[in-house]
Design an enzyme around this catalytic site. Structure first.
Site, mmCIF file in Angstrom:
data_model
loop_
_atom_site.group_PDB
_atom_site.id
_atom_site.type_symbol
_atom_site.label_atom_id
_atom_site.label_comp_id
_atom_site.label_asym_id
_atom_site.label_seq_id
_atom_site.Cartn_x
_atom_site.Cartn_y
_atom_site.Cartn_z
ATOM 1 N N ASN A 13 45.696 51.603 109.774
ATOM 2 C CA ASN A 13 45.863 53.040 109.520
ATOM 3 C C ASN A 13 44.714 53.429 108.589
ATOM 4 O O ASN A 13 44.670 52.994 107.438
ATOM 5 C CB ASN A 13 47.218 53.252 108.853
ATOM 6 C CG ASN A 13 47.638 54.697 108.710
ATOM 7 O OD1 ASN A 13 48.636 54.973 108.062
ATOM 8 N ND2 ASN A 13 46.916 55.639 109.286
ATOM 9 N N CYS A 75 52.414 59.371 102.586
ATOM 10 C CA CYS A 75 51.783 58.396 103.472
ATOM 11 C C CYS A 75 51.839 57.052 102.773
ATOM 12 O O CYS A 75 51.146 56.827 101.772
ATOM 13 C CB CYS A 75 50.334 58.786 103.781
ATOM 14 S SG CYS A 75 49.418 57.555 104.745
ATOM 15 N N GLY A 76 52.660 56.136 103.269
ATOM 16 C CA GLY A 76 52.866 54.858 102.611
ATOM 17 C C GLY A 76 51.663 53.948 102.647
ATOM 18 O O GLY A 76 51.295 53.326 101.642
ATOM 19 N N ASN A 77 51.014 53.831 103.804
ATOM 20 C CA ASN A 77 49.796 53.021 103.876
ATOM 21 C C ASN A 77 48.708 53.619 102.995
ATOM 22 O O ASN A 77 47.937 52.899 102.358
ATOM 23 C CB ASN A 77 49.297 52.926 105.321
ATOM 24 C CG ASN A 77 50.168 52.034 106.176
ATOM 25 O OD1 ASN A 77 50.745 51.074 105.701
ATOM 26 N ND2 ASN A 77 50.275 52.358 107.453
ATOM 27 N N GLU A 221 52.421 59.857 114.909
ATOM 28 C CA GLU A 221 52.510 60.576 113.640
ATOM 29 C C GLU A 221 52.282 62.072 113.806
ATOM 30 O O GLU A 221 51.416 62.508 114.564
ATOM 31 C CB GLU A 221 51.496 60.019 112.648
ATOM 32 C CG GLU A 221 51.809 58.609 112.175
ATOM 33 C CD GLU A 221 51.075 58.258 110.900
ATOM 34 O OE1 GLU A 221 51.103 59.074 109.961
ATOM 35 O OE2 GLU A 221 50.474 57.175 110.851
ATOM 36 N N GLY A 231 53.047 53.575 107.239
ATOM 37 C CA GLY A 231 53.845 53.000 106.164
ATOM 38 C C GLY A 231 55.214 53.638 106.023
ATOM 39 O O GLY A 231 56.237 52.934 105.956
ATOM 40 N N THR A 232 55.259 54.969 105.991
ATOM 41 C CA THR A 232 56.565 55.625 105.906
ATOM 42 C C THR A 232 57.366 55.386 107.177
ATOM 43 O O THR A 232 58.594 55.288 107.135
ATOM 44 C CB THR A 232 56.422 57.137 105.649
ATOM 45 O OG1 THR A 232 55.625 57.731 106.686
ATOM 46 C CG2 THR A 232 55.797 57.420 104.285
#
Length: 287
Positions: A13, A75-77, A221, A231-232
């Site tokens: 990502n 955005c987790g990543n 996404e 990530g999320t």
């Protein structure tokens, strides 16, 4: 203007990360789109902006812009890339930091092995807060979860998919599929993203359960299309699988770009996301 940036990725990502503490940034959606363009710009799924936080006790403010130019909540990543960026740039000497986001405060931590763990907060499970409009829908209980039917129209024919709905700071609809390689991600992902029951659109997750602690995942996404990892989305899939009674924490998530690990102790508890963050190159572009 000339913009200094860093290209990074987390399990494929990819991001353009911008220091807005030491340079001024005020871009239009069209300029964000130009920066994200893979042929005429740098190319990225999202652009991450590092700012000073005005919130007491927080080290930084973290803003995220999708490749369509729209700003999103989380955005987790990207959060993992964020903490590695501020460490590499000498913006902090702390391994664990407090970061303000549009969705609330997160606490990413740089591990000794170079991976990053992010406290993503507790998942939002109340449909109205996702937000998800349940009017006219009949949910189907499964374990501690509720599966919601979404009617999709494909080539003039209607198809119903069952999804878990939750938010990890941004909205997610997760469905279980037999094989992610053959799942119709590109076909139905856009239909789910823009489904009228999601007033702010949604990220569409396609999860294949391999065993009780191992899944494969693809995510279409919101505002970016399918990415190599989300990530999320990994957090949402793990939470949905645990609540359905299909998974146990911790959950290994195999995305197309790499592996992530998700740990969740149950309702009301934070979700912990661990994975890689890699710097690809530094650059400068004129916009």
């Amino acid at each position: 203007m000339k913009l200094k940036f860093t290209k990074m990725h987390g399990a494929g990502n990819d991001f353009v990360v911008i220091d807005a503490i030491n340079q001024q940034i005020d871009f239009s959606p069209a300029q964000w789109q130009a920066l994200a363009d893979r042929r005429f710009g740098v190319g990225a799924d999202q652009m991450l902006v590092v700012e000073k936080s005005a919130q007491p006790g927080c080290d930084f403010r973290y803003r995220i812009f999708n490749s369509d130019g729209g700003e999103v909540e989380q955005c987790g990543n990207g959060a993992r890339a964020f903490v590695k960026f501020v460490a590499e740039k000498g913006l902090t000497d702390r391994r664990s930091i407090c970061v303000e986001t549009m969705a609330g405060v997160i606490s990413p931590r740089l591990e000794e092995d170079g991976s990053v763990t992010v406290d993503m907060g507790a998942p939002v499970l109340e449909p109205a807060l996702v937000p998800f409009d349940t009017e006219g829908l009949q949910g189907q209980p499964q374990g501690q979860d509720t599966l919601w039917p979404l009617v999709l129209e494909l080539a003039g024919e209607k198809e119903t998919v069952l999804v878990s709905v939750l938010s990890m700071g941004n909205p997610h609809a997760v469905q279980v599929v037999t094989d992610v390689d053959t799942a119709p991600v590109e076909l139905t992902g856009p239909l789910i993203e823009l489904h009228p029951h999601f007033p702010k659109r949604v990220n569409a997750g396609f999860m294949q359960v391999l065993d009780r602690q191992h899944i494969r995942l693809r995510v279409f996404e919101r505002g970016a299309g399918e990415t190599l990892a989300c990530g999320t989305g990994a957090c949402a899939a793990a939470v949905a699988g645990i609540r359905r009674g299909l998974l146990d924490s911790p959950v290994r998530v195999d995305a197309r770009g790499g592996q992530l690990s998700i740990a969740w102790a149950g309702e009301g508890q934070p979700v912990y996301l661990t994975g890689p963050a890699v710097t690809v190159f530094e650059g400068e572009i004129e916009l």
